[in-house]
Design a protein around this motif. Structure first.
Motif, PDB file in Angstrom:
ATOM      1  N   SER A   1       0.818  -1.215   0.000  1.00  0.00           N
ATOM      2  CA  SER A   1       0.000   0.000   0.000  1.00  0.00           C
ATOM      3  C   SER A   1       0.852   1.266   0.000  1.00  0.00           C
ATOM      4  O   SER A   1       0.349   2.360  -0.290  1.00  0.00           O
ATOM      5  N   LYS A   2       2.141   1.148   0.310  1.00  0.00           N
ATOM      6  CA  LYS A   2       3.032   2.305   0.249  1.00  0.00           C
ATOM      7  C   LYS A   2       3.103   2.872  -1.167  1.00  0.00           C
ATOM      8  O   LYS A   2       3.295   4.073  -1.350  1.00  0.00           O
TER       9      LYS A   2
ATOM     10  N   PRO B   1      -1.718   2.769  -2.981  1.00  0.00           N
ATOM     11  CA  PRO B   1      -2.529   3.106  -1.807  1.00  0.00           C
ATOM     12  C   PRO B   1      -3.974   2.640  -1.891  1.00  0.00           C
ATOM     13  O   PRO B   1      -4.632   2.461  -0.855  1.00  0.00           O
ATOM     14  N   GLN B   2      -4.508   2.420  -3.088  1.00  0.00           N
ATOM     15  CA  GLN B   2      -5.894   1.976  -3.209  1.00  0.00           C
ATOM     16  C   GLN B   2      -6.052   0.474  -3.001  1.00  0.00           C
ATOM     17  O   GLN B   2      -7.177  -0.042  -2.999  1.00  0.00           O
ATOM     18  N   ALA B   3      -4.945  -0.250  -2.826  1.00  0.00           N
ATOM     19  CA  ALA B   3      -5.020  -1.705  -2.630  1.00  0.00           C
ATOM     20  C   ALA B   3      -5.782  -2.027  -1.346  1.00  0.00           C
ATOM     21  O   ALA B   3      -5.528  -1.438  -0.300  1.00  0.00           O
ATOM     22  N   ASP B   4      -6.709  -2.952  -1.451  1.00  0.00           N
ATOM     23  CA  ASP B   4      -7.531  -3.367  -0.313  1.00  0.00           C
ATOM     24  C   ASP B   4      -7.660  -4.886  -0.363  1.00  0.00           C
ATOM     25  O   ASP B   4      -8.234  -5.437  -1.304  1.00  0.00           O
TER      26      ASP B   4
ATOM     27  N   ASP C   1      -8.173  -6.720  -5.749  1.00  0.00           N
ATOM     28  CA  ASP C   1      -7.752  -6.217  -4.443  1.00  0.00           C
ATOM     29  C   ASP C   1      -8.057  -4.723  -4.328  1.00  0.00           C
ATOM     30  O   ASP C   1      -7.171  -3.860  -4.281  1.00  0.00           O
TER      31      ASP C   1
END
Length: 450
Positions: free
Chosen positions: A140-141, A144-147, A244
């Motif tokens: 996510s660094k 950032p939109q990764a979930d 993701d």
């Protein structure tokens, strides 16, 4: 036997040469091996697809820092693998994908990859997903939109009790302008499961999906087709995948394989027994893609299974039969109402040598006004195959997929592997040998040279 110096590629790209000569320090032997093989392939892909220079740097540096160190040990000097991934038929940990341009859009590059988790392929530590978990924690660094909400849900639901464990795999879509997209996959580790020999897989997935989304109407449509339609009953589950991203935007995809490879069966599956309204023109286009690539006659019978070609090489006989099938995925995003369906043709088991597959795909795309990047694609594939030549056997191309796009032209993707462990990577290229086992080159169709 010493490995080939992969830093001496025949045609380095401008960005690759800049990174190699000026920017990147040498690292461990393992990391350097994977970078020299897969980093170079990726460099050729983004150049061939016409990515802007700055994006090419971003793609390659992402790969260098976030993926390459997680690919595990390099093969020994003899070229034998120290671990075999399930990602690709030859045990390589990456499978590349080229999304073909349409008449008004540009091609895009992506790949799926399998992290190395020591002991996970044995009884030592079968539930070890440490490398994946570390990747999910830190990626996510830069994305950032990764979930990973859905991925973590299925990991906790599937990896429980005494059920066989799964390989936990990932993918990256390298978009031209918008942020990179990430995906995750659960792939049964045991060959028996991959062959669809475990009836518990579908129930396992179902139970996990119900807890996540108990009132998904799209899932119910798929369940009914799998239970009541003869072609649905013949499908065996093999991969569970998700985007993701935040759950409200994510897609849940289930991959199945079937030994029913006739056009009649394909029609039933693509339309879910007539429930999905797919234009006849699209169904005929899928048929045309298959017959063109495999060299089948135009009047090939609707109810005949697609002829299987003799396998080339015996290095991966334990998974060779997995490709004697057609593959489909069903996207059961709840907002769809009915599943979107995607078809995969396994070119590892069907069709001619890699050069002929490339030419026939290009021929099909040009006939539909989508050949703007055909020359670049062929040059890229020749660079990926510089260790043995496209004409010398088959195995680079793994799948070609077709998905109906209701808003325009169909999505066509070509999937191919790195052939990481090919012997000529360690002994030097031999243009007279087959791409897999050193026998005379054949076209993979009838045993005669092209």
């Amino acid at each position: 036997m010493a490995p080939i110096d992969h830093s001496k590629h025949e045609k380095p790209t401008q960005v690759w040469k800049s990174l190699e000569d000026v920017c990147l320090p040498a690292r461990s032997y393992d990391i350097e091996f994977w970078w020299q093989v897969t980093g170079y392939h990726l460099a050729k892909m983004v150049e061939a697809a016409g990515y802007p220079i700055e994006r090419q740097y971003e793609v390659l540096l992402f790969h260098y820092h976030w993926i390459v160190p997680r690919l595990g040990p390099a093969p020994g000097a003899d070229g034998l693998p120290k671990w075999k991934a399930l990602m690709a038929h030859d045990g390589s940990p990456l499978e590349y994908s080229w999304k073909w341009n349409t008449t008004n859009s540009l091609p895009e590059v992506r790949y799926s990859w399998e992290p190395y988790n020591p002991g996970a392929d044995s009884t030592a530590n079968p539930r070890n997903h440490e490398v994946s978990l570390d990747y999910m924690k830190h990626i996510s660094k830069v994305v950032p939109q990764a979930d990973f909400t859905w991925a973590r849900h299925f990991l906790s639901e599937i990896e429980t009790g005494d059920r066989p464990t799964s390989n936990f795999l990932h993918a990256v879509e390298f978009h031209r302008k918008k942020p990179f997209d990430l995906k995750s996959y659960f792939l049964p580790r045991a060959t028996k499961l991959l062959e669809g020999g475990d009836s518990g897989v579908m129930k396992e997935w179902d139970d996990a999906v119900v807890k996540l989304d108990p009132k998904n109407p799209t899932r119910e449509v798929l369940r009914k087709f799998l239970k009541t339609n003869p072609e649905g009953q013949a499908l065996s589950p093999v991969v569970l995948a998700m985007d993701d991203v935040s759950p409200s935007k994510s897609r849940l995809k289930m991959y199945f394989l079937t030994s029913h490879t006739s056009f009649k069966a394909l029609r039933q599956i693509m339309t879910l027994g007539g429930l999905v309204d797919i234009p006849e023109e699209s169904l005929q286009e899928i048929r045309s893609l298959i017959t063109t690539i495999l060299g089948l006659p135009e009047d090939f019978p609707e109810d005949a299974n697609t002829p299987v070609q003799p396998p080339i090489g015996k290095s991966w006989v334990e998974t060779e039969n997995l490709f004697e099938c057609f593959v489909y995925f069903f996207d059961i995003a709840p907002q769809n109402g009915v599943p979107d369906v995607k078809f995969y043709l396994p070119t590892r088991r069907y069709g001619p040598d890699d050069l002929a597959i490339a030419h026939r795909t290009i021929e099909w795309m040009k006939a539909r006004g989508r050949g703007a990047y055909a020359d670049q694609y062929l040059q890229m594939m020749e660079a990926v195959a510089e260790h043995r030549g496209l004409e010398n056997g088959k195995g680079l191309h793994s799948f070609i997929s077709y998905q109906v796009n209701r808003n325009g032209e169909p999505d066509i993707k070509t999937y191919f592997t790195s052939e990481t462990y090919h012997p000529t990577r360690f002994t030097g290229r031999d243009n007279t040998t087959n791409g897999t086992n050193g026998t005379n080159a054949t076209n993979g169709t009838n045993g005669h040279a092209l």
